[in-house]
Design a protein around this motif. Structure first.
Motif, mmCIF file in Angstrom:
data_model
loop_
_atom_site.group_PDB
_atom_site.id
_atom_site.type_symbol
_atom_site.label_atom_id
_atom_site.label_comp_id
_atom_site.label_asym_id
_atom_site.label_seq_id
_atom_site.Cartn_x
_atom_site.Cartn_y
_atom_site.Cartn_z
ATOM 1 N N ALA A 110 -28.469 8.638 4.282
ATOM 2 C CA ALA A 110 -29.397 8.009 5.231
ATOM 3 C C ALA A 110 -29.513 8.911 6.449
ATOM 4 O O ALA A 110 -28.502 9.392 6.970
ATOM 5 C CB ALA A 110 -28.906 6.625 5.633
ATOM 6 N N VAL A 200 -27.616 -0.141 10.609
ATOM 7 C CA VAL A 200 -27.306 1.288 10.625
ATOM 8 C C VAL A 200 -27.029 1.703 12.062
ATOM 9 O O VAL A 200 -27.472 1.045 13.013
ATOM 10 C CB VAL A 200 -28.448 2.158 10.026
ATOM 11 C CG1 VAL A 200 -28.736 1.786 8.588
ATOM 12 C CG2 VAL A 200 -29.705 2.071 10.883
ATOM 13 N N LEU A 209 -27.369 8.953 9.545
ATOM 14 C CA LEU A 209 -27.149 7.573 9.966
ATOM 15 C C LEU A 209 -25.939 7.015 9.230
ATOM 16 O O LEU A 209 -25.679 7.359 8.083
ATOM 17 C CB LEU A 209 -28.378 6.715 9.642
ATOM 18 C CG LEU A 209 -29.700 7.144 10.273
ATOM 19 C CD1 LEU A 209 -30.838 6.318 9.688
ATOM 20 C CD2 LEU A 209 -29.655 7.002 11.788
ATOM 21 N N ARG A 210 -25.228 6.136 9.912
ATOM 22 C CA ARG A 210 -24.092 5.445 9.291
ATOM 23 C C ARG A 210 -24.503 4.029 8.941
ATOM 24 O O ARG A 210 -24.988 3.288 9.797
ATOM 25 C CB ARG A 210 -22.894 5.423 10.248
ATOM 26 C CG ARG A 210 -21.678 4.676 9.701
ATOM 27 C CD ARG A 210 -20.506 4.794 10.642
ATOM 28 N NE ARG A 210 -20.763 4.158 11.919
ATOM 29 C CZ ARG A 210 -20.565 2.858 12.174
ATOM 30 N NH1 ARG A 210 -20.124 2.048 11.202
ATOM 31 N NH2 ARG A 210 -20.820 2.373 13.368
ATOM 32 N N ILE A 211 -24.356 3.663 7.686
ATOM 33 C CA ILE A 211 -24.603 2.282 7.278
ATOM 34 C C ILE A 211 -23.361 1.469 7.620
ATOM 35 O O ILE A 211 -22.263 1.770 7.152
ATOM 36 C CB ILE A 211 -24.920 2.196 5.775
ATOM 37 C CG1 ILE A 211 -26.142 3.050 5.434
ATOM 38 C CG2 ILE A 211 -25.163 0.748 5.350
ATOM 39 C CD1 ILE A 211 -26.451 3.128 3.952
#
Length: 225
Positions: A110, A200, A209-211
């Protein structure tokens, strides 16, 4: 009568590794100082200024001021489209010293793509909305409209309308997966809602991006991932 466009001048502006690294960083949609972009490109801040001037002269980057600080961002969505299209044809990675993100993992899962979500998450969201009849099956670069907002993901994110802007949705070629994710007003609304609702988070330093754990649960419930 105008002659053929001078695409070589634009290619020359992009075709230098430090400037390419700057453009990739600016694909996060944010504004960055010359010093921050110099760090990404692995060059001195004084050198970054001349590179940024070249990008501005080519119409790829614009500068604004926040107080006394000069900040740089992509000149517009058409520049983001150009960079993403070039990335689809480019070799797998820049030299190690110019890597703004890890070559695998978070960036491919992501990432921010100039105000919308790219990577596997963006591709999965696009596929779900096509399957549910929210959008048509669009080829890269094609634009369309949102056919319905009556869909679980949109409802969960509180997206029931879009601003009166064109295009409502645009298919953006995802360089990492060879298919499309969503740009346009719908892509922007999805990205903003995912950040606002904490599904996110931006990772520091790059576009990945970090989920979050709550986001992971919600995506699973909605058939994403």
């Amino acid at each position: 009568m105008p002659g053929e466009p001078d695409i070589a001048s634009v290619a020359q502006a992009i075709g230098e590794p430090a400037r390419a690294a700057m453009l990739l960083q600016l694909m996060d949609g944010a504004a960055h100082s010359a010093r921050a972009l110099a760090t990404v490109a692995g060059i001195a801040p004084s050198t970054a200024s001349s590179h940024l001037r070249r990008l501005r002269d080519a119409g790829l980057v614009r500068a604004t001021y926040a107080g006394r600080q000069r900040l740089h961002r992509l000149a517009g969505p058409e520049v983001a489209q150009l960079v993403e299209a070039l990335a689809a044809f480019a070799p797998p990675r820049l030299p190690e010293r110019l890597q703004p993100d890890p070559p695998t993992g978070p960036l491919l899962r992501a990432r921010a793509c100039y105000g919308h979500v790219g990577g596997q998450l963006g591709v999965d969201i696009a596929a779900l909305l096509r399957k549910d009849g929210v959008i048509d099956d669009l080829a890269p670069g094609e634009s369309g409209t949102v056919r319905t907002f009556d869909q679980p993901l949109l409802a969960a994110l509180g997206i029931a309308a879009l601003p009166d802007s064109h295009p409502g949705v645009r298919a953006c070629l995802d360089w990492s997966h060879g298919t499309v994710h969503l740009a346009g007003a719908l892509g922007a609304a999805l990205f903003a809602a995912l950040l606002d609702d904490g599904w996110v988070r931006r990772r520091p330093g790059g576009r990945a991006l970090r989920i979050t754990e709550p986001g992971r649960r919600r995506f699973t419930e909605l058939g994403i991932g």
